[in-house]
Design a protein around this motif. Structure first.
Motif, PDB file in Angstrom:
ATOM      1  N   PRO A 197       4.291  -0.283   9.048  1.00 55.00           N
ATOM      2  CA  PRO A 197       3.285   0.003   8.028  1.00 55.00           C
ATOM      3  C   PRO A 197       3.681  -0.683   6.719  1.00 55.00           C
ATOM      4  CG  PRO A 197       3.837   1.994   9.224  1.00 55.00           C
ATOM      5  CD  PRO A 197       4.849   0.944   9.626  1.00 55.00           C
ATOM      6  N   GLY A 198       2.691  -1.194   6.032  1.00 54.47           N
ATOM      7  CA  GLY A 198       2.938  -1.888   4.772  1.00 54.47           C
ATOM      8  C   GLY A 198       1.820  -1.620   3.783  1.00 54.47           C
ATOM      9  N   VAL A 199       1.939  -2.233   2.627  1.00 53.51           N
ATOM     10  CA  VAL A 199       0.919  -2.116   1.583  1.00 53.51           C
ATOM     11  C   VAL A 199       0.162  -3.442   1.544  1.00 53.51           C
ATOM     12  CG1 VAL A 199       0.497  -1.757  -0.874  1.00 53.51           C
ATOM     13  CG2 VAL A 199       2.311  -0.474   0.287  1.00 53.51           C
ATOM     14  N   LEU A 200      -1.144  -3.360   1.716  1.00 46.68           N
ATOM     15  CA  LEU A 200      -1.990  -4.538   1.744  1.00 46.68           C
ATOM     16  C   LEU A 200      -1.765  -5.391   0.496  1.00 46.68           C
ATOM     17  CD1 LEU A 200      -4.114  -5.673   3.671  1.00 46.68           C
ATOM     18  CD2 LEU A 200      -5.855  -4.562   2.273  1.00 46.68           C
ATOM     19  N   LEU A 201      -1.636  -6.679   0.706  1.00 44.58           N
ATOM     20  CA  LEU A 201      -1.410  -7.687  -0.339  1.00 44.58           C
ATOM     21  C   LEU A 201      -0.029  -7.611  -0.986  1.00 44.58           C
ATOM     22  CD1 LEU A 201      -4.917  -7.525  -2.037  1.00 44.58           C
ATOM     23  CD2 LEU A 201      -4.061  -9.342  -0.550  1.00 44.58           C
ATOM     24  N   ARG A 202       0.861  -6.798  -0.461  1.00 45.11           N
ATOM     25  CA  ARG A 202       2.210  -6.675  -1.022  1.00 45.11           C
ATOM     26  C   ARG A 202       3.269  -6.747   0.084  1.00 45.11           C
ATOM     27  NH1 ARG A 202      -0.503  -8.092  -4.465  1.00 45.11           N
ATOM     28  NH2 ARG A 202      -1.078  -6.989  -6.359  1.00 45.11           N
ATOM     29  N   PRO A 203       3.358  -7.889   0.772  1.00 45.67           N
ATOM     30  CA  PRO A 203       4.366  -8.003   1.829  1.00 45.67           C
ATOM     31  C   PRO A 203       5.772  -8.027   1.242  1.00 45.67           C
ATOM     32  CG  PRO A 203       3.444 -10.149   1.365  1.00 45.67           C
ATOM     33  CD  PRO A 203       2.653  -9.141   0.540  1.00 45.67           C
ATOM     34  N   PRO A 204       6.728  -7.551   2.013  1.00 43.21           N
ATOM     35  CA  PRO A 204       8.109  -7.656   1.520  1.00 43.21           C
ATOM     36  C   PRO A 204       8.528  -9.123   1.480  1.00 43.21           C
ATOM     37  CG  PRO A 204       8.062  -6.771   3.756  1.00 43.21           C
ATOM     38  CD  PRO A 204       6.638  -6.916   3.323  1.00 43.21           C
ATOM     39  N   PRO A 205       9.298  -9.517   0.488  1.00 47.99           N
ATOM     40  CA  PRO A 205       9.791 -10.903   0.452  1.00 47.99           C
ATOM     41  C   PRO A 205      10.671 -11.188   1.667  1.00 47.99           C
ATOM     42  CG  PRO A 205      10.221  -9.772  -1.623  1.00 47.99           C
ATOM     43  CD  PRO A 205       9.756  -8.736  -0.642  1.00 47.99           C
ATOM     44  N   LEU A 206      10.737 -12.432   2.019  1.00 51.17           N
ATOM     45  CA  LEU A 206      11.600 -12.870   3.111  1.00 51.17           C
ATOM     46  C   LEU A 206      13.028 -12.393   2.869  1.00 51.17           C
ATOM     47  CD1 LEU A 206      11.667 -14.706   5.673  1.00 51.17           C
ATOM     48  CD2 LEU A 206      12.349 -16.558   4.159  1.00 51.17           C
ATOM     49  N   ASP A 207      13.696 -11.980   3.937  1.00 51.11           N
ATOM     50  CA  ASP A 207      15.107 -11.582   3.909  1.00 51.11           C
ATOM     51  C   ASP A 207      15.374 -10.387   2.989  1.00 51.11           C
ATOM     52  OD1 ASP A 207      17.716 -11.923   4.955  1.00 51.11           O
ATOM     53  OD2 ASP A 207      18.342 -12.912   3.109  1.00 51.11           O
ATOM     54  N   SER A 208      14.450  -9.434   2.983  1.00 47.23           N
ATOM     55  CA  SER A 208      14.647  -8.223   2.176  1.00 47.23           C
ATOM     56  C   SER A 208      14.613  -6.981   3.058  1.00 47.23           C
ATOM     57  CB  SER A 208      13.575  -8.126   1.085  1.00 47.23           C
ATOM     58  OG  SER A 208      12.297  -7.945   1.669  1.00 47.23           O
ATOM     59  N   LEU A 209      15.408  -6.010   2.699  1.00 45.81           N
ATOM     60  CA  LEU A 209      15.457  -4.750   3.433  1.00 45.81           C
ATOM     61  C   LEU A 209      14.289  -3.858   3.013  1.00 45.81           C
ATOM     62  CD1 LEU A 209      19.269  -3.997   3.119  1.00 45.81           C
ATOM     63  CD2 LEU A 209      18.068  -4.835   5.142  1.00 45.81           C
ATOM     64  N   LEU A 210      13.773  -3.097   3.973  1.00 44.79           N
ATOM     65  CA  LEU A 210      12.749  -2.087   3.679  1.00 44.79           C
ATOM     66  C   LEU A 210      13.391  -0.726   3.418  1.00 44.79           C
ATOM     67  CD1 LEU A 210       9.863  -2.503   6.283  1.00 44.79           C
ATOM     68  CD2 LEU A 210       9.802  -3.026   3.859  1.00 44.79           C
ATOM     69  N   GLU A 211      14.241  -0.319   4.342  1.00 44.20           N
ATOM     70  CA  GLU A 211      14.959   0.959   4.339  1.00 44.20           C
ATOM     71  C   GLU A 211      14.076   2.165   4.637  1.00 44.20           C
ATOM     72  OE1 GLU A 211      17.064   0.778   0.606  1.00 44.20           O
ATOM     73  OE2 GLU A 211      18.682  -0.378   1.542  1.00 44.20           O
ATOM     74  N   ARG A 212      12.756   2.054   4.409  1.00 46.36           N
ATOM     75  CA  ARG A 212      11.806   3.127   4.767  1.00 46.36           C
ATOM     76  C   ARG A 212      10.402   2.530   4.745  1.00 46.36           C
ATOM     77  NH1 ARG A 212      13.350   3.578  -0.282  1.00 46.36           N
ATOM     78  NH2 ARG A 212      11.868   3.826  -1.971  1.00 46.36           N
ATOM     79  N   VAL A 213       9.469   3.249   5.354  1.00 43.87           N
ATOM     80  CA  VAL A 213       8.069   2.832   5.293  1.00 43.87           C
ATOM     81  C   VAL A 213       7.628   2.937   3.837  1.00 43.87           C
ATOM     82  CG1 VAL A 213       5.719   3.482   5.963  1.00 43.87           C
ATOM     83  CG2 VAL A 213       7.556   3.500   7.674  1.00 43.87           C
ATOM     84  N   PRO A 214       6.982   1.912   3.298  1.00 45.50           N
ATOM     85  CA  PRO A 214       6.593   1.953   1.889  1.00 45.50           C
ATOM     86  C   PRO A 214       5.579   3.064   1.591  1.00 45.50           C
ATOM     87  CG  PRO A 214       6.020  -0.168   2.890  1.00 45.50           C
ATOM     88  CD  PRO A 214       6.618   0.670   3.953  1.00 45.50           C
ATOM     89  N   ALA A 215       5.706   3.656   0.423  1.00 43.60           N
ATOM     90  CA  ALA A 215       4.737   4.657  -0.022  1.00 43.60           C
ATOM     91  C   ALA A 215       3.377   3.984  -0.145  1.00 43.60           C
ATOM     92  CB  ALA A 215       5.165   5.239  -1.371  1.00 43.60           C
ATOM     93  N   GLY A 216       2.335   4.700   0.217  1.00 48.08           N
ATOM     94  CA  GLY A 216       0.982   4.163   0.106  1.00 48.08           C
ATOM     95  C   GLY A 216       0.644   3.144   1.175  1.00 48.08           C
ATOM     96  N   ALA A 217       1.372   3.136   2.291  1.00 48.12           N
ATOM     97  CA  ALA A 217       1.108   2.171   3.361  1.00 48.12           C
ATOM     98  C   ALA A 217      -0.356   2.264   3.791  1.00 48.12           C
ATOM     99  CB  ALA A 217       2.037   2.419   4.537  1.00 48.12           C
ATOM    100  N   ASP A 218      -1.025   1.104   3.834  1.00 41.38           N
ATOM    101  CA  ASP A 218      -2.446   1.076   4.181  1.00 41.38           C
ATOM    102  C   ASP A 218      -2.798  -0.070   5.132  1.00 41.38           C
ATOM    103  OD1 ASP A 218      -2.118  -1.022   2.433  1.00 41.38           O
ATOM    104  OD2 ASP A 218      -3.635  -0.353   1.007  1.00 41.38           O
TER     105      ASP A 218
END
Length: 169
Positions: free
Chosen positions: A63-84
């Protein structure tokens, strides 16, 4: 037995790393980033397996936030708040997997997962000249705003952010 997608397990991570080195040499990610995606959202991580049992590729989604992908080679550590959306972080298929229908099968599986989660569209960052493939799968390219453009810059100038609605069952 035909090629198919199976659930990724922790013991598959060495194969994921080896495939990533072949398929995405220009988009390197640390092994802990790949493991992070499996830890954060195992239901969205799959291995492409050939009829002989050999691994032909993998996908990592979450799950992610529309129009806000994580940058390449970055950790998430949890599902982002407001995942849509369901964000397809990575699909990597070895040359031997091409033409086996694994890409279309993956989109169908992600559609199913997206409906189950009632989370909205599928989204991805297309690289390696893959925009035409994703267009055939029903994705459209979105023009980036300044924040999205900054995140896409972690890939390269040809990266394209794409979305596809999840069909209603």
């Amino acid at each position: 037995m035909q090629a198919r997608w199976i659930a990724m397990q922790e013991q598959h991570l060495s194969a994921v790393i080896a495939i990533a080195e072949v398929v995405h040499p220009n988009y390197p990610e640390r092994p802990e980033v790949l493991a992070d995606r499996l830890t954060v959202f195992p239901r969205g991580c799959f291995m492409a397996q050939g009829g002989d049992g050999a691994f032909l590729g993998y996908t990592l989604s979450h799950p992610g936030v529309l129009l806000r992908p994580p940058p390449l080679d970055s950790l998430l550590e949890r599902v982002p708040a407001g995942a849509d959306c369901l964000y397809l972080h990575d699909i990597a298929l070895l040359p031997a997997a091409r033409g086996l229908g694994l890409g279309a099968a993956l989109v169908a599986e992600l559609d199913r997962l997206g409906r189950e989660l009632a989370i909205g569209p599928l989204a991805l960052t297309a690289v390696n000249g893959s925009v035409p493939f994703w267009l055939r799968q029903g994705f459209t390219v979105l023009e980036p705003d300044s924040l999205l453009a900054e995140k896409l810059a972690s890939y390269d100038a040809d990266a394209a952010y794409m979305v596809r609605p999840v069909p209603v069952a």
